[in-house]
Write an enzyme that holds these catalytic residues in place. Structure first.
Site, PDB file in Angstrom:
ATOM      1  CB  THR A 106      -0.916   0.043   1.238  1.00 30.81           C
ATOM      2  OG1 THR A 106      -0.107   0.079   2.419  1.00 30.81           O
ATOM      3  CG2 THR A 106      -1.844  -1.164   1.279  1.00 30.81           C
ATOM      4  CB  THR A 139       7.360   1.612  -4.595  1.00 28.34           C
ATOM      5  OG1 THR A 139       6.109   1.265  -3.990  1.00 28.34           O
ATOM      6  CG2 THR A 139       7.877   0.425  -5.382  1.00 28.34           C
ATOM      7  CB  CYS A 140       5.808   4.077   0.122  1.00 26.54           C
ATOM      8  SG  CYS A 140       4.327   3.171  -0.325  1.00 26.54           S
ATOM      9  CG  PHE A 141       9.334   4.656   2.674  1.00 27.49           C
ATOM     10  CD1 PHE A 141       8.892   5.787   3.335  1.00 27.49           C
ATOM     11  CD2 PHE A 141       8.672   3.447   2.901  1.00 27.49           C
ATOM     12  CE1 PHE A 141       7.835   5.732   4.218  1.00 27.49           C
ATOM     13  CE2 PHE A 141       7.611   3.384   3.785  1.00 27.49           C
ATOM     14  CZ  PHE A 141       7.179   4.530   4.439  1.00 27.49           C
TER      15      PHE A 141
END
Length: 885
Positions: free
Chosen positions: A563, A850-852
């Protein structure tokens, strides 16, 4: 750096005129007008000397030598004094109605006539002069004599005899009278318990009992504060040398200003403006930088939005809620001078910063002044200077109109020097010579905006303004990117988009979107099945309330753990690619550039096609709002229509090369050849729908109109209009509506596209066209658990540098979910990239967060093993699926 002292003697006239304008604010005599009728009564008018103050401490004393040489206020019914008035020439008296217990405060010169006193009493009481008798020492005073000739002393007592009338606001008069009486006791040095609390209470009581209807009763009630000279009494208290009085007055006046907002409805607050103006006139004599004066001036400025500014002082008295240009202009002139000095200081030192409230006040007073001047029907607009003084109306405001132009010219020249200084400092910063903050720069944009507004009033000024700004493009763009705020009005800049670069234009239009929120409670939640990506995304987005999409989006794919922002970026890319997929009938790709799309005229084969166009507009708006490059760009014919522009022949070059070339040939053909009807063309067009061809007339009776050399331009225009406008008008409209739903204000939809070039929207939606630079990639990558010199890191960059451009994109997408880099390259990403050392077994493939922007892999023992692992995730079907937590 030298100061901005102006050697030009021609500017002396501007300074002298400015000083004259400021003196207008000093040309004040306290008014005593009231609508109430007063009763025939024995009015005791006590003329008494103010034994509390010496001349230099009096609220109405001439300005001291520290007052910048300003001329003192003329007293009522007397000409402007040419020299300081002596103490013996001034009288102060209180008018008390014995039966009503009301007190009025007056000031007069000993040279004033008895007649002038009668007239002022008529103004306040309504008792005709003919019915008045002033008695002093048992004798009636003669109207033609002066007060001095009647031997009236400062502490003399006079009596007025008149006929009985009634007042409509006896309780309000009593409250204000009590307050003034208390103020007088404080000024005499008496000790009054709970004095401040009592004054504040009286003010609150007086305002709270104001009639709530915005009509004559409310006006009459509020005028009592002026008619009783309450502002003058409170300012006298503020000037008092007695300990504690100044603080009491300061608190009381500020309480009045605050209570105007807290105690009165919005419809009545503007009625307090004359009272606040009175405070400003009185306090300004102390000093233009006095804190209480500044507070009153700001309060008056805030009321300007709901007050009509009249072009004439006499006219203002007959217009509801009107304040004259002559009363407003001195504030503009005063603030312009203060800002000019601040601009001069900003060239010398960035630390020399004036008050931000001066800038705000300047804008608040300027707006109604500009509106009033633009409404002057006696001028031809824009106004050509010098003015031709033919009419009385022109004569009444000539000075203000000309002075405003001089203010514009002076401040524009100083802003030009300031912007030049900015560019010099920016160049020094780039070269590494200095690195300091420049807080004063944050005010430049606001000042420039006001100068732009003034420039529209005068003939030729707007062109000069933008010519100067075009030469200072570098500084202007820096100001926009660094200091333009979301809640500001940027239309004035975007209307001249050609003098800004892509970065500044993008910064301004992005503020038309709501700010993306990270509060999960306010986000629009979605759970999407990858196998039903387009249909389920359509249901979630097309059927959502527009407001719910403004708070941000939280989404996840079914049966997947990942997410966050990375998954959201992937979703944007996948959905937009599905919308514009040529297997769907919604959009047509341009033959000359397969990245470009425009609505398909045959999209009607899809029953829900218009809803899908609305959905498409929302998706493109959301992608821009979330700053996701989706690899899709709009064709020129589509982009222009979204901005409300017409389509020309050159605009269809990419969309339909065949039609473009045919139309070009028709327009360039020999006139005799086309007139021979060799082409056999009429004003019709063949259209294919669902495999069937039909003929459509381009105009009424088109089948019978032969194309010739005289009408071929019309034929080409109508052909283009039908092909690229008429046939897709519904699709464009629904796309635009969906896009507008995402903006903060749907009315900005056309202006959004008008504010950009086609190349701008290309870069915002598609991203960089350049191959990925590995050196730039490395420069924006940090390490956790590894060092840049570790073998695994050295191997990693060597392997990546030898990959094909597509493999590099796949690796980057696996790592960050960014498929298309911003035009700035890695610098344009939300954060830096990271490589983490993982504790996974050496047999495991790399993983990503991928968020970070994190790529994780274990310390592979050899370059060959690392290359084998990286080659797997560099494949399209692997690199474009997301790693999990």
């Amino acid at each position: 750096m030298s100061s901005l002292a102006d050697p030009n003697p021609a500017n002396d006239s501007r300074r002298l005129a400015s000083a004259a304008a400021k003196r207008k604010l000093d040309d004040y005599a306290p008014t005593a007008a009231d609508d109430d009728d007063f009763g025939a009564d024995l009015l005791s008018i006590r003329m008494r000397k103010d034994e509390l103050y010496s001349v230099q401490h009096s609220a109405f004393a001439p300005a001291s030598s520290s007052s910048s040489g300003r001329v003192p206020w003329p007293l009522p019914h007397s000409p402007l004094p040419s020299a300081r008035l002596s103490f013996s020439s001034r009288l102060q008296f209180f008018v008390r109605m014995i039966s009503e217990g009301k007190t009025l405060v007056f000031q007069a010169n000993s040279s004033d006539t008895v007649q002038s006193v009668h007239e002022r009493i008529q103004a306040i009481t309504g008792i005709p002069v003919i019915e008045q008798r002033l008695i002093y020492r048992g004798k009636q005073l003669q109207c033609e004599k002066s007060l001095a000739e009647c031997a009236i002393q400062n502490d003399a007592g006079l009596h007025l005899v008149g006929r009985m009338r009634s007042t409509g606001h006896p309780q309000a008069w009593q409250i204000i009278d009590d307050m003034i009486s208390l103020v007088c006791r404080l000024c005499k040095g008496e000790t009054v318990p709970y004095a401040l609390k009592t004054i504040r209470t009286r003010i609150s009581e007086y305002l709270s009992m104001t009639p709530k209807d915005d009509g004559d009763p409310a006006t009459g009630h509020l005028q009592i504060f002026m008619s009783s000279s309450a502002p003058a009494a409170l300012v006298m208290l503020y000037m008092s040398p007695i300990r504690g009085n100044k603080e009491h007055a300061d608190d009381s006046i500020r309480h009045f200003l605050d209570s105007c907002i807290s105690e009165l409805p919005k419809s009545l607050r503007s009625r307090c403006a004359p009272i606040v103006l009175e405070f400003c006139k009185l306090l300004r004599r102390i000093a233009s930088d006095d804190p209480l004066y500044t507070c009153c001036r700001s309060s008056l400025g805030s009321m300007m939005e709901v007050i009509k500014v009249s072009w004439l002082l006499e006219h203002a008295e007959s217009v509801k809620r009107a304040i004259s240009i002559q009363e407003i202009f001195p504030f503009v002139s005063e603030l312009a001078d203060r800002l000019s000095k601040d601009l001069e200081l900003s060239l010398i030192s960035a630390a020399s910063v004036g008050s931000w409230s001066d800038v705000l006040d300047f804008t608040m007073f300027l707006r109604p002044l500009r509106t009033a001047i633009c409404g002057l029907k006696c001028f031809k607009h824009p106004i050509s200077l010098p003015l031709k003084k033919k009419h009385h109306d022109v004569l009444m405001c000539t000075e203000e109109v000309e002075l405003l132009s001089q203010i514009f010219e002076e401040m524009l020249m100083k802003m030009n020097k300031c912007l030049t200084g900015m560019e010099e400092r920016l160049s020094a910063e780039v070269s590494g010579e200095i690195d300091i903050a420049h807080p004063v720069w944050s005010r430049y944009l606001t000042i420039l905006k006001e100068l732009n507004a003034i420039s529209k009033i005068y003939l030729g000024s707007e062109e000069r303004f933008w010519t100067i700004l075009s030469t200072r493009k570098c500084a202007l763009c820096m100001l926009v990117v660094r200091y333009a705020k979301r809640n500001d009005d940027h239309k004035w800049l975007l209307e001249h988009k050609d003098i800004m670069d892509f970065e500044s234009r993008r910064h301004l239009v992005m503020m038309m979107f709501p700010e993306v929120k990270e509060d999960f409670e306010e986000q629009h939640e979605m759970l999407i099945d990858r196998s039903q990506l387009l249909s389920e995304s359509f249901e979630y987005i097309a059927n959502a309330e527009a407001e719910s999409l403004h708070g941000g989006i939280f989404m996840e794919f079914k049966n997947e753990e990942a997410t966050g922002p990375g998954v959201l970026r992937e979703w944007f890319v996948l959905v937009c690619q599905a919308i514009f997929n040529q297997q769907n009938p919604l959009f047509v790709a341009c033959p000359n550039d397969r990245r470009r799309f425009y609505p398909n005229p045959a999209s009607t084969v899809e029953p829900l096609h218009l809803k899908y166009f609305n959905f498409s507009g929302r998706m493109i708006g959301l992608a821009l709002m979330h700053k996701v490059q989706v690899g899709i760009v709009l064709d020129r014919v589509f982009f222009l229509q979204l901005g409300g522009y017409s389509i020309s022949l050159e605009d269809i070059r990419d969309a339909d090369p065949c039609m473009y070339n045919s139309c070009k040939q028709i327009l360039e053909m020999d006139a005799e050849f086309i007139d021979s009807d060799a082409l056999g063309l009429t004003f019709v067009r063949e259209v294919e729908e669902l495999g069937l061809r039909r003929v459509v007339e381009l105009c009424d009776g088109g089948k019978g109109i032969v194309v010739n050399s005289k009408n071929r331009n019309d034929y080409v225009d109508l052909l283009i209009k039908h092909r690229f406008v008429t046939s897709i008008s519904q699709q464009v409209t629904h796309f635009a509506q969906g896009f507008g739903n995402i903006l903060s204000d749907v009315r900005l939809q056309k202006f959004f596209f008008q504010s950009l070039e086609l190349e701008d929207i290309d870069q915002m939606l598609h991203g960089s066209e350049n191959d990925i630079s590995v050196e730039d990639w490395k420069a924006h990558t940090e390490y956790n658990g590894y060092k840049a010199s570790d073998p695994q890191i050295v191997w990693f960059w060597k392997i990546v540098s030898e990959m094909s451009p597509q493999q590099k994109k796949n690796i980057l997408f696996f790592w960050t979910s960014v498929k298309y880099l911003p035009v700035e390259g890695f610098r344009g990403l939300a954060s830096r990239l990271y490589i983490y050392k993982s504790t996974e077994h050496l047999s495991r493939l790399p993983s990503s967060h991928t968020c970070f922007y994190r790529l994780c892999f274990p310390p592979y023992p050899s370059m060959a093993i690392m290359q084998q692992r990286l080659s797997i995730i560099a494949q399209e079907h692997v690199g474009c699926s997301f790693g999990t937590w």
